[in-house]
Scaffold this motif. Structure first.
Motif, mmCIF file in Angstrom:
data_model
loop_
_atom_site.group_PDB
_atom_site.id
_atom_site.type_symbol
_atom_site.label_atom_id
_atom_site.label_comp_id
_atom_site.label_asym_id
_atom_site.label_seq_id
_atom_site.Cartn_x
_atom_site.Cartn_y
_atom_site.Cartn_z
ATOM 1 N N GLU A 4 0.829 -1.206 0.000
ATOM 2 C CA GLU A 4 0.000 0.000 0.000
ATOM 3 C C GLU A 4 0.865 1.258 0.000
ATOM 4 O OE1 GLU A 4 -2.568 -0.435 3.367
ATOM 5 O OE2 GLU A 4 -3.632 -2.153 2.507
ATOM 6 N N THR A 5 1.994 1.207 0.703
ATOM 7 C CA THR A 5 2.924 2.341 0.721
ATOM 8 C C THR A 5 3.521 2.573 -0.664
ATOM 9 O OG1 THR A 5 3.476 1.857 3.039
ATOM 10 C CG2 THR A 5 4.993 3.268 1.832
ATOM 11 N N VAL A 6 3.866 1.497 -1.344
ATOM 12 C CA VAL A 6 4.422 1.594 -2.703
ATOM 13 C C VAL A 6 3.385 2.170 -3.664
ATOM 14 C CG1 VAL A 6 5.232 0.241 -4.682
ATOM 15 C CG2 VAL A 6 6.127 -0.233 -2.389
ATOM 16 N N ILE A 7 2.148 1.700 -3.561
ATOM 17 C CA ILE A 7 1.077 2.202 -4.430
ATOM 18 C C ILE A 7 0.882 3.699 -4.230
ATOM 19 C CG2 ILE A 7 -1.442 2.160 -4.774
ATOM 20 C CD1 ILE A 7 -1.277 -0.893 -4.282
ATOM 21 N N GLN A 8 0.873 4.137 -2.976
ATOM 22 C CA GLN A 8 0.716 5.560 -2.687
ATOM 23 C C GLN A 8 1.870 6.367 -3.266
ATOM 24 O OE1 GLN A 8 -1.893 7.089 -1.411
ATOM 25 N NE2 GLN A 8 -0.886 9.081 -1.658
ATOM 26 N N ALA A 9 3.086 5.854 -3.138
ATOM 27 C CA ALA A 9 4.261 6.543 -3.675
ATOM 28 C C ALA A 9 4.175 6.666 -5.196
ATOM 29 C CB ALA A 9 5.535 5.794 -3.275
ATOM 30 N N LEU A 10 3.777 5.589 -5.853
ATOM 31 C CA LEU A 10 3.652 5.608 -7.313
ATOM 32 C C LEU A 10 2.595 6.611 -7.763
ATOM 33 C CD1 LEU A 10 3.971 1.792 -7.987
ATOM 34 C CD2 LEU A 10 5.408 3.544 -9.038
ATOM 35 N N LYS A 11 1.468 6.624 -7.080
ATOM 36 C CA LYS A 11 0.401 7.565 -7.441
ATOM 37 C C LYS A 11 0.879 9.006 -7.292
ATOM 38 C CE LYS A 11 -3.636 4.649 -6.452
ATOM 39 N NZ LYS A 11 -4.792 4.414 -5.552
ATOM 40 N N GLU A 12 1.606 9.293 -6.211
ATOM 41 C CA GLU A 12 2.100 10.650 -5.987
ATOM 42 C C GLU A 12 3.110 11.046 -7.062
ATOM 43 O OE1 GLU A 12 3.659 10.510 -2.043
ATOM 44 O OE2 GLU A 12 1.703 10.682 -1.072
ATOM 45 N N HIS A 13 4.000 10.139 -7.419
ATOM 46 C CA HIS A 13 4.993 10.435 -8.450
ATOM 47 C C HIS A 13 4.351 10.644 -9.817
ATOM 48 C CE1 HIS A 13 7.999 9.244 -5.481
ATOM 49 N NE2 HIS A 13 8.939 9.636 -6.308
ATOM 50 N N ILE A 14 3.412 9.783 -10.158
ATOM 51 C CA ILE A 14 2.733 9.888 -11.453
ATOM 52 C C ILE A 14 1.946 11.192 -11.545
ATOM 53 C CG2 ILE A 14 0.896 8.891 -12.899
ATOM 54 C CD1 ILE A 14 1.841 6.114 -11.794
ATOM 55 N N GLU A 15 1.277 11.537 -10.455
ATOM 56 C CA GLU A 15 0.483 12.769 -10.438
ATOM 57 C C GLU A 15 1.380 13.988 -10.605
ATOM 58 O OE1 GLU A 15 -2.625 15.185 -7.494
ATOM 59 O OE2 GLU A 15 -1.855 13.228 -6.911
ATOM 60 N N LEU A 16 2.522 14.005 -9.925
ATOM 61 C CA LEU A 16 3.394 15.175 -9.972
ATOM 62 C C LEU A 16 4.067 15.357 -11.337
ATOM 63 C CD1 LEU A 16 5.277 15.547 -6.577
ATOM 64 C CD2 LEU A 16 3.690 17.129 -7.641
ATOM 65 N N CYS A 17 4.340 14.240 -12.016
ATOM 66 C CA CYS A 17 5.017 14.381 -13.315
ATOM 67 C C CYS A 17 4.033 14.607 -14.445
ATOM 68 C CB CYS A 17 5.896 13.166 -13.591
ATOM 69 S SG CYS A 17 5.025 11.679 -14.061
ATOM 70 N N GLY A 18 2.732 14.654 -14.117
ATOM 71 C CA GLY A 18 1.718 14.968 -15.121
ATOM 72 C C GLY A 18 1.447 13.819 -16.036
#
Length: 356
Positions: free
Chosen positions: A342-356
């Motif tokens: 779940e921590t990895v999923i949250q990290a991926l979502k945050e990274h994807i969102e920030l890079c547009g």
């Protein structure tokens, strides 16, 4: 196609001269020329640089690179080729069967989480290469948050803003101990060290583990930085009793054997969680085990193309983290696997969102 032909075709497609490619990649022009002519095989580091700068399909380039190395290895011993290939094929079959058996043992909910990790990692990988300015800003943001939370879990009282001031401006925060300042500085340096390991494609080993720990305790406990403990310890708030010092070397040797045997078998998220849990349960160092194990976990994730996964330091999440570690031996580690996934999923979502 030979690797040299692949490189030359890609360079032509991008309208690069050898000199321009050399300036961009840092690889000597004469070496690039020999790579293209097939007179020399690139090192793995140079291959990765060429994949990035020539925008090559990584699987195709690596398959050609490996194939040519195999050919070179058996060009003078062709009678051994078939035998060697059968050995390799049997090992691949064994690893695949082991992986299938492991995946069947996971709960359906955890399997779904791992599938989501893989799906999001694919999306994240497709966004690369990022603009260098954008990449630097993202790294600064996530690395700072990770340093803040990892230290917070261990009791460091510096706020996120104070952590920023210590890292970026070198400011000493009044009312905070020297140790707390060093913990922030050291952890930031350790994250940068992970980046060097990834860039150099250094294999995770006992030496790397001890170097990470050395950075964590540098200037705080010089005598014990990067050294396995020589005394027995107890973990505050835990019923688990770590092994005695004389058991550390054989136990840690087993950990690295496990890593080597499973790094191509387990899902990267499970492998990262396993290495964190196994090392922290052994508690090989007198201090700094938690920070070190979370860094090891993230090193392994980064080696498989995942971003840093930050276990948040607020009380509720910290208690879930501690409880998952405490019960890991009894519940087959599912609670800990869930938390890390779940921590990895949250990290991926945050990274994807920030890079547009």
């Amino acid at each position: 196609m030979r690797l040299g032909e692949i490189l030359k075709e890609a360079r032509s497609r991008l309208s690069y001269t050898l000199k321009e490619l050399s300036a961009a990649s840092g690889i000597d022009t004469s070496l690039l020329n020999r790579y293209e002519k097939g007179e020399r095989h690139p090192s793995e580091k140079h291959l990765q640089l060429l994949i990035e700068h020539l925008q090559l399909d990584e699987d195709t380039a690596r398959a050609s690179w490996i194939g040519e190395r195999i050919y070179a290895l058996f060009s003078d011993d062709s009678h051994l080729f078939d035998k060697a290939m059968r050995v390799a094929e049997e090992r691949v079959k064994y690893d695949r069967q082991k992986k299938i058996t492991h995946e069947k043992s996971l709960s359906s909910e955890l399997s779904d989480l791992l599938e989501e990790c893989s799906r999001l990692q694919g999306i994240w990988a497709s966004r690369k290469p990022l603009n260098q300015t954008q990449l630097r800003k993202m790294e600064e943001y996530f690395n700072l948050s990770y340093t803040y939370d990892s230290n917070r879990i261990e009791g460091n009282t510096l706020t996120l803003q104070e952590t920023y001031l210590v890292v970026n401006d070198g400011i000493t925060v009044g009312g905070k101990s020297v140790r707390e300042h060093l913990e922030v500085i050291n952890h930031t340096e350790a994250i940068h060290y992970l980046g060097e390991i990834i860039q150099n494609k250094t294999v995770f080993s006992e030496r790397v583990l001890k170097e990470i720990h050395y950075l964590i305790l540098k200037g705080i406990d010089r005598e014990n930085a990067g050294v396995y403990r020589g005394i027995g310890v107890r973990i505050s708030g835990s019923a688990h009793l770590p092994p005695e010092p004389y058991m550390l070397n054989p136990l840690m040797e087993q950990v690295f054997v496990y890593y080597k045997e499973n790094k191509t078998v387990l899902h990267p998220v499970i492998l990262a969680a396993e290495m964190h849990e196994q090392i922290v349960r052994i508690h090989p160092f007198i201090d700094g085990n938690g920070r070190t194990c979370r860094l090891v976990m993230n090193l392994i994730l980064m080696q498989y193309g995942y971003p840093i996964a930050n276990i948040k330091g607020e009380l509720e999440n910290r208690l879930r983290y501690y409880n998952a570690l405490e019960t890991a031996p009894e519940d087959q580690k599912n609670a800990f696997y869930h938390l890390i996934a779940e921590t990895v999923i949250q990290a991926l979502k945050e990274h994807i969102e920030l890079c547009g």
